[in-house]
Motif scaffolding. Structure first.
Motif, short mmCIF file in Angstrom:
data_model
loop_
_atom_site.label_atom_id
_atom_site.label_comp_id
_atom_site.label_asym_id
_atom_site.label_seq_id
_atom_site.Cartn_x
_atom_site.Cartn_y
_atom_site.Cartn_z
N GLY A 1 -49.06 42.37 66.43
CA GLY A 1 -48.61 42.47 68.08
C GLY A 1 -47.63 41.70 68.68
O GLY A 1 -47.31 40.72 67.95
N LEU A 2 -46.90 42.18 69.59
CA LEU A 2 -45.95 41.31 70.36
C LEU A 2 -46.16 40.63 71.57
O LEU A 2 -45.51 40.46 72.56
CB LEU A 2 -44.50 42.26 70.35
N ASP A 3 -47.68 40.59 71.56
CA ASP A 3 -48.07 40.08 72.77
C ASP A 3 -48.02 38.60 73.05
O ASP A 3 -48.46 38.17 74.12
CB ASP A 3 -49.68 40.70 73.05
N LYS A 4 -47.92 37.88 71.98
CA LYS A 4 -47.72 36.28 71.86
C LYS A 4 -46.38 35.92 71.35
O LYS A 4 -45.89 36.66 70.63
CB LYS A 4 -48.98 35.62 71.08
N PRO A 5 -45.98 34.87 71.42
CA PRO A 5 -44.72 34.26 70.97
C PRO A 5 -45.30 34.28 69.45
O PRO A 5 -46.11 33.86 69.11
CB PRO A 5 -44.72 32.94 71.54
N LEU A 6 -43.92 34.51 68.65
CA LEU A 6 -44.04 34.70 67.21
C LEU A 6 -43.30 33.39 66.57
O LEU A 6 -42.17 33.50 66.65
CB LEU A 6 -43.63 36.10 66.66
N LEU A 7 -44.13 33.07 65.74
CA LEU A 7 -43.51 31.93 64.90
C LEU A 7 -43.29 32.51 63.36
O LEU A 7 -44.28 33.12 62.87
CB LEU A 7 -44.17 30.68 64.67
N VAL A 8 -42.12 32.71 62.87
CA VAL A 8 -42.11 33.42 61.53
C VAL A 8 -41.28 32.44 60.49
O VAL A 8 -40.23 31.78 60.85
CB VAL A 8 -41.07 34.55 62.03
N GLN A 9 -41.97 32.59 59.28
CA GLN A 9 -41.20 32.06 58.15
C GLN A 9 -40.90 32.88 56.98
O GLN A 9 -42.16 33.54 56.75
CB GLN A 9 -41.84 30.88 57.66
N VAL A 10 -40.21 33.18 56.82
CA VAL A 10 -39.65 34.33 55.58
C VAL A 10 -39.33 33.48 54.41
O VAL A 10 -38.23 32.91 54.19
CB VAL A 10 -38.65 35.30 55.78
N SER A 11 -40.23 33.44 53.25
CA SER A 11 -40.03 32.63 52.02
C SER A 11 -40.87 32.94 51.13
O SER A 11 -41.96 33.27 51.42
CB SER A 11 -40.12 30.85 52.58
N ARG A 12 -40.51 32.66 49.74
CA ARG A 12 -41.32 32.73 48.74
C ARG A 12 -42.53 31.98 48.87
O ARG A 12 -42.32 30.85 49.45
CB ARG A 12 -40.74 32.50 47.20
N PHE A 13 -43.79 32.17 48.34
CA PHE A 13 -44.90 31.34 48.60
C PHE A 13 -44.70 30.43 47.42
O PHE A 13 -45.28 30.39 46.38
CB PHE A 13 -46.18 32.11 48.46
N ASP A 14 -44.04 29.27 47.61
CA ASP A 14 -43.86 28.09 46.76
C ASP A 14 -43.87 26.90 47.50
O ASP A 14 -43.67 27.06 48.65
CB ASP A 14 -42.43 28.51 46.03
N ARG A 15 -44.44 25.81 46.79
CA ARG A 15 -44.94 24.50 47.39
C ARG A 15 -43.50 24.22 48.21
O ARG A 15 -43.53 23.21 49.25
CB ARG A 15 -45.43 23.79 46.51
N PHE A 16 -42.43 24.37 47.70
CA PHE A 16 -41.42 23.49 48.18
C PHE A 16 -40.69 24.23 49.56
O PHE A 16 -40.14 23.65 50.29
CB PHE A 16 -40.12 23.60 47.26
N LYS A 17 -41.36 25.28 49.86
CA LYS A 17 -41.13 26.05 51.16
C LYS A 17 -42.32 25.58 52.03
O LYS A 17 -42.15 25.79 53.29
CB LYS A 17 -41.19 27.58 51.18
N ASP A 18 -43.19 24.69 51.83
CA ASP A 18 -44.27 24.12 52.26
C ASP A 18 -44.95 25.14 53.31
O ASP A 18 -44.93 24.95 54.61
CB ASP A 18 -43.60 23.01 53.10
N PRO A 19 -45.40 26.33 52.78
CA PRO A 19 -46.24 27.25 53.87
C PRO A 19 -47.38 26.53 54.33
O PRO A 19 -47.72 26.80 55.48
CB PRO A 19 -46.57 28.38 52.99
N LEU A 20 -47.94 25.65 53.55
CA LEU A 20 -49.30 24.88 54.08
C LEU A 20 -48.89 23.97 55.29
O LEU A 20 -49.76 23.85 56.29
CB LEU A 20 -49.93 24.28 53.18
N GLY A 21 -47.66 23.36 55.30
CA GLY A 21 -47.26 22.41 56.15
C GLY A 21 -46.96 23.33 57.43
O GLY A 21 -47.15 22.74 58.69
N VAL A 22 -46.48 24.53 57.58
CA VAL A 22 -46.12 25.42 58.41
C VAL A 22 -47.52 25.76 59.26
O VAL A 22 -47.56 25.68 60.43
CB VAL A 22 -45.19 26.61 57.91
N ILE A 23 -48.59 26.12 58.25
CA ILE A 23 -49.93 26.25 59.16
C ILE A 23 -50.47 24.89 59.75
O ILE A 23 -50.97 25.38 61.07
CB ILE A 23 -50.78 26.83 57.94
N ALA A 24 -50.30 24.15 59.39
CA ALA A 24 -50.62 22.74 59.68
C ALA A 24 -49.90 22.48 61.12
O ALA A 24 -50.52 22.10 62.21
CB ALA A 24 -50.55 21.59 58.95
#
Lengths: 220, 405
Positions: B211-234
């Motif tokens: 949905g577009l009812d809230k501001p969207l934070l987007v990261q487009v990247s491979r799921f690899d630790r150097f892209k730090d997806p867990l850091g993004v969630i934190a």
């Protein structure tokens, strides 16, 4: 015939240039290494790091106008040194070797009065680069002053970079190409003197273009 | 495929003029590219377009693809990792396989051309079969801190070329051959970057249940630790206490990377109980979806802890989005801190900057506009095409610093 329509002895050719970055593979982690590399790198490297600021198509100009000053401020975190390096009066020098000596003098002077700063972190080193310029005719040739103004209005910013900075310091021409042509080709020593009175390092390339155009428009 | 005239409306006129003039000078000459994949990945995507532009300029551009076998691809994956400083054992037998595959391809591929670009380590040993022309090794990998043994082996091949090209000055090495920097680029007219209408964006996001009812934070990247997806969630969690927003983590599958599978399952686990975190595993060729996600974003993140060039940053800036990125690899050349986005060094830094931008949408808008202009001037395909042709001229005038043609 109006004076401004008088044909030139020789037409002026505007050039534009494409720059290519050439890393030297040399890097400095601290001020001592920076100083020793400044002493030994090719003149083109010194030219590049003191001039690329002007050609770079940055949307927002960095705080300081040369790479040495930016590195001293952002990575060494030696603000006073950065200010001294930024204050380098490039228009006062006719040769890259003079610029090199001035840089060495600033850093040596700073080190006499201050302790050696700590080295920077990995990845934050100063990377020494050289640059090659491929210079091409920009199209318009000026036979008289109105032609010249029209040409200057349409050429790319790299044309100003070439005719002002590269001509003087890399090709060792006596002055910028514009004022030389206005004086020798068109007999307009008055305009040439006024253009030489502009310190090109105080402007962005577009700012410089605007200053010269307003000066020339005032003469026709 | 769009021709050069389509870019005239987008790029700087000067850039098109220089490219056209270089093209005129080099028309009729042959330009061969060799890499190891014809599709998938940014390098192949841009190469398709570059070849077409060069041909339009009258250059006899050609592209050949090296054919390998599974042991070869396993080995070249190891080289890739080792060049990026990660531990991967490469045995002498593996280097023999590398050479054998290159030797057998050299018998199949016509290697005659005035200029030959060999892309990345996979076909690097083709240099031993050089017959004529200028040969350039084009490195797309971050080799700023390579494993010394792997680099030494590879440098044995690279040292035989006429020049090497890296994507950033920081990636350059001490080499006996001249080095040049040519940053990568995006194609503004490709499916990933072309303009999309609001309705089209909405439909694509609807299709993924976003949905577009809230501001969207987007990261487009491979799921690899150097892209730090867990850091993004934190970081998102720190922000969420103050701003109701949604986080989209979208990326390609990491099937060839066992560690990637583990990261993806940890990301899914972290996201499990939060309906506002959306983890999208995108299949290859999801360019239109990526385009829509970046366009729908309020803020784009690229919180990498290690990065090659990070072209997703340029893609997002081109869509006028403020970008928060890790200060690594090529990201600082795209994000001018405080002007086109923010560079961060920690989860807290990312959270702080997200909050700052959500508080001040005008700031984000200004940054986005500046970012688009920054990409227009520096990271479009026309600039890369111009650089390649300028380099050709430079190699024919070796030793000259100001070359007038």
């Amino acid at each position: 015939m109006r004076e401004e329509d008088r044909p030139a002895i020789q037409a002026f050719t505007f050039f534009e240039c494409a720059g290519l970055l050439q890393p030297t593979g040399e890097r400095a982690r601290d001020l001592s290494k920076l100083l020793s590399l400044i002493r030994t790198v090719e003149p083109g490297v010194i030219y590049h790091h003191t001039h690329q600021y002007y050609l770079k198509a940055a949307v927002e100009a960095p705080e300081y106008p040369n790479d040495f000053a930016v590195w001293a401020a952002e990575y060494l975190e030696e603000r006073a040194l950065a200010e001294k390096l930024a204050g380098l009066d490039l228009y006062a020098y006719r040769d890259v070797e003079e610029v090199r000596r001035a840089l060495i003098g600033i850093i040596e002077g700073y080190l006499r009065e201050n302790p050696m700063p700590r080295p920077v972190r990995n990845g934050d080193e100063f990377f020494f680069n050289d640059a090659v310029s491929i210079v091409m005719e920009a199209g318009p040739r000026a036979e008289n002053l109105p032609d010249f103004i029209e040409g200057l209005e349409t050429v790319g910013a790299s044309s100003l970079y070439f005719h002002f900075f590269e001509a003087r310091l890399r090709l060792r021409r006596p002055a910028d190409d514009f004022s030389v042509w206005l004086e020798q080709g068109l007999g307009r020593g008055d305009l040439a003197r006024r253009i030489r009175g502009l310190d090109p390092y105080r402007y962005s390339l577009e700012g410089l273009r605007g200053e010269i155009l307003s000066l020339l428009h005032g003469a026709v | 495929m769009p021709g050069l005239s389509a870019y005239e409306k987008i790029a700087e006129p000067e850039e098109i003029r220089l490219l056209t003039r270089l093209g005129k000078r080099l028309a009729g000459r042959s330009f061969l590219h060799v890499n190891s994949t014809s599709e998938g990945g940014g390098v192949a995507e841009i190469l398709h377009r570059l070849i077409s532009l060069f041909r339009e300029l009258g250059i006899l551009a050609r592209w050949e693809v090296l054919k390998g076998n599974p042991p070869f691809y396993d080995m070249t994956k190891r080289i890739h990792n080792a060049l990026q400083g990660q531990g991967s054992e490469i045995t002498p037998r593996m280097w023999e396989i590398h050479r054998e595959v290159n030797d057998s391809n050299a018998r199949q591929i016509p290697l005659e051309a005035d200029l030959v670009f060999i892309h990345d380590p996979q076909p690097a040993a083709l240099i031993h079969h050089r017959r004529d022309g200028l040969w350039v090794w084009r490195c797309h990998v971050d080799v700023s801190h390579p494993q010394p043994e792997a680099w030494r082996e590879l440098a044995g091949h690279v040292g035989r070329y006429d020049a090497a090209i890296f994507s950033g000055a920081k990636f350059a090495q001490r080499l006996a051959v001249p080095q040049f920097v040519v940053p990568p680029s995006i194609d503004p007219l490709s499916e990933k970057n072309r303009d999309l209408g609001e309705q089209e964006v909405r439909e694509i996001l609807d299709g993924h249940g976003i949905g577009l009812d809230k501001p969207l934070l987007v990261q487009v990247s491979r799921f690899d630790r150097f892209k730090d997806p867990l850091g993004v969630i934190a970081a998102y969690r720190m922000v969420k206490k103050y701003h109701d927003c949604r986080l989209i983590l979208a990326g390609g599958p990491a099937s060839d990377d066992p560690e990637g599978e583990e990261i993806l399952s940890r990301v899914r686990e972290e996201a499990r109980n939060d309906p506002d975190i959306c983890v999208l595993l995108l299949p290859p060729f999801s360019d239109r979806t990526i385009n829509a996600l970046q366009r729908a974003a309020t803020i784009v993140l690229q919180k990498s802890t290690r990065e090659g060039f990070g072209l997703t940053v340029a893609e997002a800036l081109w869509k006028s989005k403020p970008v928060i990125g890790g200060a690594v690899g090529g990201i600082p050349s795209q994000i001018h801190h405080g002007a086109t986005g923010f560079l961060v060094h920690s989860v807290e830094g990312a959270a702080y900057r997200i909050r700052q931008l959500l508080h001040n949408p005008e700031l984000g808008k200004r940054m986005g506009e500046m970012g688009r202009e920054h990409v227009r001037r520096n990271f479009l395909i026309t600039r890369q095409a111009r650089d390649y042709l300028a380099l050709w001229v430079a190699l024919e005038h070796r030793g000259e610093r100001v070359i007038q043609i």
